[in-house]
Design an enzyme around this catalytic site. Structure first.
Site, PDB file in Angstrom:
ATOM      1  CD  GLU A   1       5.197  -4.692  -3.011  1.00  0.00           C
ATOM      2  OE1 GLU A   1       4.409  -3.836  -2.588  1.00  0.00           O
ATOM      3  OE2 GLU A   1       6.168  -4.421  -3.738  1.00  0.00           O
TER       4      GLU A   1
ATOM      5  CE  LYS B   1       0.331 -20.627   2.005  1.00  0.00           C
ATOM      6  NZ  LYS B   1      -0.862 -20.334   1.271  1.00  0.00           N
TER       7      LYS B   1
ATOM      8  CD  GLU C   1      -5.222  -3.326   4.519  1.00  0.00           C
ATOM      9  OE1 GLU C   1      -4.722  -4.137   5.313  1.00  0.00           O
ATOM     10  OE2 GLU C   1      -4.902  -3.271   3.316  1.00  0.00           O
TER      11      GLU C   1
ATOM     12  CB  CYS D   1      -2.646  -3.504  -0.859  1.00  0.00           C
ATOM     13  SG  CYS D   1      -2.093  -3.586  -2.554  1.00  0.00           S
TER      14      CYS D   1
END
Ligand code: NAP
Length: 477
Positions: free
Chosen positions: A244, A169, A379, A278
């Site tokens: 991850e 997906k 973040e 990331c």
């Protein structure tokens, strides 16, 4: 469209979803929005295909991967255009990402042939102890929008190389590059059911994968928040998980560093993909004696960055993915300025002229950042670079490690001993030393702490798709 059991299909529900160009607000395409029924059909197909796919020789599976890579390679330019349209990154970056995506296919086409077992010395003369490596089975893979093709091949290539079958997906914002990958798999003749694509409702598609006892492994790239939820869900059927997740990368600049190169590296690490990677630098720590000079050089470089539609020549920074992403960047800047940060450039959304219909944020540099600010703790995932200062090496390491994340960190220094001293004490999965771009297909990529579980890339990345099987033989002597 969905690709299930070797066929292109509409969603069983007939639902569709629009893909929006974040640079213009225009609808780029309308694609099928899969749900539970489609996912179950894909799981059934992957289960049925597993016995024959896993029994192929490594050389045969390798040939399929190589052929897929060759087909995608010949379409680099058109896929790069699609990536830029669906998520905004400049064309040059989209081409670079496709290069990386192909590297994963090429690498694992070779690695398929190097899945070795062991023999172990026995405790009695009549026994023989043998360890086989076998594929884990059906894999469910979920990928994010910020690297719409490389995050797919980084999972698909080792899974297929190991002999697993897969249901993928892709992010709802970026289904188009994913469709191109599956077209290439189809044209390469990969047998039906081996690789299935079900884009659509996250709760339905991923929920069905998580609930299924047939799916033996989940590999996820995305936010830490969703990753934690999937780990909880995986417990019910005891699936293997690879996660991850998010990052909050520190970038340490010591006084002996080449400041020009350090600023160049910080700009590359912070502003590529409009700060939406990331491993993007999120906190720049500079030794006090050189902090003002570094901030000056960095701000000068950032002012030169050209913001715009990634399809246009010369653009360095494209739009952010959506309104929510813009708002988060704005919130981090406003909070930092309210708490005493000095705005050296940027600081707001761009709304005039060519920017009017897109989600553009001006590349921003903030000096005098402190740990009370949101940007020090979350973040940002946007083009905002806060500069903090430190006095000693010890303090720099403590600041860098003061987070729940542990994906990538960067060090700039010319002192060889310091490189090792600091790198070894950073609680991160990846450390770039005078190197803002450490990601390559042959090296392990992944984080520690709340940045994830497992590694992708290189010989390490295939491990998670393999189980051990121990054979103990009693001989007649
Ligand atoms: P996200 O919101 O977590 O989405 C990632 C994927 O998960 C998408 O396919 C999404 O589907 C799906 N998803 C969303 N909510 C879900 C739920 N409740 N249950 C199951 N699946 C769900 O992350 P993102 O915004 O796309 O990506 C940005 C994040 O990814 C950042 O935190 C970034 O650091 C991280 N990232 C990590 C790495 C790494 O290798 N460590 C690499 C790239 C990005 P929909 O699109 O349909 O919502």
């Amino acid at each position: 469209m969905l690709y299930i059991n070797g066929e292109w299909r509409e969603a069983a529900s007939g639902k569709t979803m629009d893909v929006i160009n974040p640079a213009t607000g225009e609808v780029v395409a309308t694609v099928a929005k899969g749900g539970k029924e489609d996912t179950q059909a894909a799981i059934d197909a992957a289960q049925a295909a597993f016995p024959s796919w896993s029994r192929l020789t490594a050389k045969e599976r390798s040939a399929y991967l190589r052929k897929t890579a060759d087909i995608l390679r010949s379409r680099t330019e058109e896929i790069a255009q699609l990536i830029t349209r669906e998520m905004g990154k400049p064309l040059a970056e989209a081409r670079g990402e496709i290069g990386l995506a192909l590297d994963y296919l090429d690498w694992y086409a070779e690695e398929a042939k190097r899945i070795y077992g062991d023999t172990i010395p026995a405790s009695t003369p009549s026994k023989r102890l043998i360890v086989l490596r076998q594929p884990v089975g059906v894999v469910g893979a979920i990928t994010p929008w910020n690297f719409p093709i490389a995050m797919i091949t980084r999972k698909l290539a080792p899974a297929l190389a190991a002999g697993c079958t897969i249901i993928l997906k892709a992010a709802s914002a970026t289904p188009l590059a994913a469709i191109e990958v599956f077209k290439a798999l189809h044209e390469a003749g990969v047998p039906k059911g081996v690789a299935n694509l079900v884009n659509g409702s996250a709760s339905e598609v991923v929920g069905t994968m998580m609930a299924s006892p047939v799916v033996r492994k989940i590999t996820f790239t995305g936010s830490t928040e969703v990753g934690k939820e999937l780990v909880r869900q995986a417990a019910d059927t005891m699936k293997k998980v690879s996660m991850e997740l998010g990052g909050h990368a520190p970038f340490l600049v010591f006084e002996d560093a080449d400041l020009e190169k350090a600023a160049e590296g910080a700009v590359a690490s912070k502003f590529r993909n409009a700060g939406q990677t990331c491993v993007c630098t999120n906190r720049i720590y500079v030794q006090k004696s050189v902090a003002d000079r570094f901030a000056e050089i960095m701000a000068e470089k950032v002012k030169q960055l050209v913001v715009g539609n990634g399809l246009e020549n010369g653009v360095n920074v494209g739009p952010m993915i959506d309104e929510a992403a813009l708002q988060k960047a704005q919130e981090h800047v406003d909070d930092a300025v309210a708490k005493g940060a000095k705005l050296l450039c940027g600081g707001t959304r761009l709304t005039e002229g060519e920017y009017a219909k897109g989600t553009f944020f001006a590349p921003t540099v903030l000096a005098n950042a402190t740990h009370e600010m949101k940007i020090a703790n979350e973040e940002t995932f946007g083009p905002v670079a806060p500069i903090f200062t430190f006095e000693t090496e010890e303090e720099a390491i403590a600041c860098a490690n003061n987070t729940a994340y542990g994906l990538a960190a960067y060090i700039y220094t010319r002192d060889g001993s310091r490189m090792f001293r600091v790198a070894e004490r950073l609680d991160y999965g990846i450390v770039g030393i005078n190197d803002p771009m450490p990601t390559v297909a042959q090296a392990p990529f992944g984080g520690v702490k709340e940045s994830g579980i497992g590694r992708e890339g290189g010989k390490y990345g295939i491990e998670d798709y393999l189980d051990y099987k121990f054979l103990s033989l009693q001989l007649e002597m």
